[in-house]
Each structure stands twice: as C-alpha cells, then as structure tokens.
Write an enzyme that holds these catalytic residues in place. Structure first.
Site, PDB file in Angstrom:
ATOM      1  N   HIS A 132      -9.246  11.761  -9.539  1.00 28.32           N
ATOM      2  CA  HIS A 132      -9.392  10.722  -8.541  1.00 28.32           C
ATOM      3  C   HIS A 132     -10.740  10.160  -8.536  1.00 28.32           C
ATOM      4  CE1 HIS A 132      -8.730   8.588  -4.556  1.00 28.32           C
ATOM      5  NE2 HIS A 132      -9.933   9.102  -4.569  1.00 28.32           N
ATOM      6  N   GLU A 133     -11.780  11.391  -8.406  1.00 29.14           N
ATOM      7  CA  GLU A 133     -13.224  11.136  -8.530  1.00 29.14           C
ATOM      8  C   GLU A 133     -13.914  10.549  -9.529  1.00 29.14           C
ATOM      9  OE1 GLU A 133     -14.537  11.257  -5.510  1.00 29.14           O
ATOM     10  OE2 GLU A 133     -12.736  12.228  -4.450  1.00 29.14           O
ATOM     11  N   HIS A 136     -13.229   6.869  -9.706  1.00 25.49           N
ATOM     12  CA  HIS A 136     -14.266   6.108  -8.899  1.00 25.49           C
ATOM     13  C   HIS A 136     -15.499   5.592  -9.676  1.00 25.49           C
ATOM     14  CE1 HIS A 136     -12.253   5.830  -5.144  1.00 25.49           C
ATOM     15  NE2 HIS A 136     -12.368   7.082  -4.940  1.00 25.49           N
ATOM     16  N   GLU A 180      -9.183   3.038  -3.832  1.00 23.31           N
ATOM     17  CA  GLU A 180      -8.532   4.402  -3.394  1.00 23.31           C
ATOM     18  C   GLU A 180      -7.383   4.410  -4.239  1.00 23.31           C
ATOM     19  OE1 GLU A 180     -10.247   6.692  -2.623  1.00 23.31           O
ATOM     20  OE2 GLU A 180     -11.991   5.779  -1.756  1.00 23.31           O
ATOM     21  N   ASP A 184      -6.143   7.093  -7.221  1.00 21.37           N
ATOM     22  CA  ASP A 184      -4.973   7.878  -7.222  1.00 21.37           C
ATOM     23  C   ASP A 184      -4.183   7.898  -8.386  1.00 21.37           C
ATOM     24  OD1 ASP A 184      -5.785   8.920  -4.720  1.00 21.37           O
ATOM     25  OD2 ASP A 184      -4.099   7.736  -3.694  1.00 21.37           O
ATOM     26  N   HIS A 247      -8.643   4.662   2.764  1.00 23.69           N
ATOM     27  CA  HIS A 247      -7.407   5.293   1.822  1.00 23.69           C
ATOM     28  C   HIS A 247      -6.134   4.624   2.274  1.00 23.69           C
ATOM     29  CE1 HIS A 247     -10.973   8.109   1.468  1.00 23.69           C
ATOM     30  NE2 HIS A 247     -10.260   8.246   0.005  1.00 23.69           N
ATOM     31  N   ARG A 253       0.109   7.667  -0.661  1.00 26.92           N
ATOM     32  CA  ARG A 253      -0.840   8.150  -1.568  1.00 26.92           C
ATOM     33  C   ARG A 253       0.319   8.890  -2.662  1.00 26.92           C
ATOM     34  NH1 ARG A 253      -6.496  10.281  -0.077  1.00 26.92           N
ATOM     35  NH2 ARG A 253      -6.733   9.998  -2.311  1.00 26.92           N
TER      36      ARG A 253
HETATM   37 ZN   LIG Z   1     -11.605   8.224  -3.413  1.00 29.80          ZN
END
Ligand SMILES: [Zn+2]
Length: 285
Positions: A132-133, A136, A180, A184, A247, A253
């Site tokens: 996930h990071e 980004h 976000e 995910d 988020h 999510r």
């Molecule tokens: Zn995030």
C-alpha cells in the site's frame, strides 16, 4: 505488475521501475538508536530547559521547533533521518520527497506482524501495508499515460461511492478516498504476488493454524488481510471516516479491495458477480 500493465507507455514503465528500486525502507527505529542514542538525544534536548509554567514551556517549544526547522534549511539532507513518523507511531507512511517508506516498531505487531506465525499471516498483514505504501509513490505520476490513469481511477470513485456505512447511514466519499482505495488494491495484489513467490520456493514450510485447517494458504493470506480491518467504531469515529478521512471505513477497505481481485476469486472458488466479487473489476496495475 508494472511490466504487465497494458495501459502504460514504455518510458513510464522504465521510470516507474527505477523509482520502485530507489525506494528506501525505514524499519522499526532510526539507526542511531543502536549506537549514539544518548549522545544524540542529549545534544538535541540540551536547549529544552523547561520550568513549571505550561504557557512558557509551550512558547519555548514553538521557538525551538522553529529554530530547528530554520537550521535544517542550511544542513545537508540526512536521508536516514526519521522525519514525521516516530518508532511509536501505529501507522506506516510513504514520504514523497525522500521516496521512502517507514514501518515503525509499534506497527510491527499483531495482527499485522509476528515472527512466529506462518508467512501467509505476515504477507496478508504487514505485506499488504508495505505494498500500500509503495503504491502511494505512484499516485499521480505517469506522464503520457496520465489520462488513462485518471480514467482508471474513476472506476474506484464510482465503486466506493456506492458503499453506505449502515451504522450511520451515510455514503462513502469515493472522490476523497480514491488514492487510498487504489493503494489498497495495488498493495494487496503486490503482497499476494510476493507471498505466492515466497511459497513457491518454500513448499510446505507454512503450517496450518489450529481451528483453521480447512483453509488453504492462499485463503489464509486473505483472511489475515481481512482480520486486520476488523474494527468496532463509535458513531463519532464512523462519521469522521465519512466526512474527513482520506481512507475508507475499514470494512470497505477489506471488501472493496478483494472484490476487485481475480486472485481472490480463484482462491475461494467464486465467480465474478457472486457475493462480493465484482463483474467489472477496477484495476490499476
Ligand atoms: Zn495510504
């Protein structure tokens, strides 16, 4: 994933891969914690002389923080420095200017990570967070391909706009949460591919967990992912998610990402359109 993308031009692919390879990982705590910990802290806090007045202490703190921020302008950038995230922060971050991800010690805990559990638990937990990071880093990046990128994103906006949090009977803001939500799905796919790769070279290493023996390792990966988003919220927190957070509420999510993943359908033997699985899946990479 990048090489298999059908919508990116080759220049964007090369740049994307270069950027991924350049990502630095900061795990647990800063390096200096292991050696010159006391010296550095004492030097840093030498000027912080507090007294019994809260007001004066707060002003002093502001003054020193500003002074340190201005000093940083003249100092060379230390890429190993932990900027905003502390080792005690229960969250991971991607830093766009340094192209690094930080996974603090406090976040490397159950249910996301445990050194003594089968790998499907860790890949479905912290593995997803890492993916996930990384995602980004590519929120709004590609060049020639930017138009297609935004079109693909719209699919996520429409999907999440259709979710209603029944607890407070309010709709999710698909536009505000789109980065976000994309991170995910990309993160989950990345972690799943990484787990499958690990499992291929470590056959029969992962053991079954008591009471969960009927699930395959791949199903367990997704159960570990879903488990991390199990949350009981007050109405105030639920509303905060819907009006301010970037988020989506945790339950979306979990179901939002898995509904878009063909790998999830295969692991559980379900067809698109069945239950939560989407027919027109939103995809990015
Ligand atoms: Zn995030």
């Amino acid at each position: 994933m990048v090489n298999q993308s059908t919508w990116m031009d080759s220049k964007s692919k090369i740049e994307t891969i270069k950027k991924v390879q350049g990502i630095k990982a900061k795990i647990g705590y800063p390096d200096y914690f292991e050696k010159d910990y006391m010296i550095k802290l004492e030097k840093e806090y030498a000027e912080y002389n507090f007294n019994s007045s809260l007001m004066l202490n707060a002003l002093k703190l502001n003054q020193l923080n500003s002074k340190n921020a201005l000093r940083a302008l003249r100092d060379p950038i230390n890429k190993n420095e932990w900027m905003i995230t502390l080792p005690t922060t229960i969250s991971a971050t991607y830093h766009i200017l340094l192209n690094d991800i930080t996974i603090p010690a406090a976040f490397l805990q159950n249910p996301l990570f445990n050194n003594n559990v089968p790998k499907y638990i860790n890949y479905g937990g912290i593995g997803f967070i890492i993916g996930h990071e990384i995602a980004h880093g590519f929120d709004d990046d590609a060049r020639k391909t930017i138009e297609v990128f935004h079109k693909l994103k719209q699919c996520f906006v429409d999907q999440y706009n259709n979710y209603t949090l029944t607890q407070v009977n309010q709709q999710v803001a698909g536009e505000r949460t789109k980065d976000e939500n994309v991170a995910d799905i990309v993160g989950l796919k990345m972690a799943f591919i990484a787990y499958r790769k690990w499992a291929q070279s470590h056959r029969n290493v992962d053991k079954k967990l008591p009471g969960l023996t009927k699930f395959s390792d791949e199903q367990m990966f997704f159960l570990s992912f879903g488990h991390a988003w199990c949350e009981k919220m007050s109405d105030t927190v639920a509303k905060f998610y819907l009006i301010a957070d970037t988020h989506s509420p945790p339950q979306f999510r979990a179901i939002g990402s898995t509904s878009n993943l063909a790998e999830f359908d295969r692991a559980f033997g379900c067809k698109p359109g069945q239950s939560n699985s989407r027919v027109d899946k939103c995809n990015m990479w």
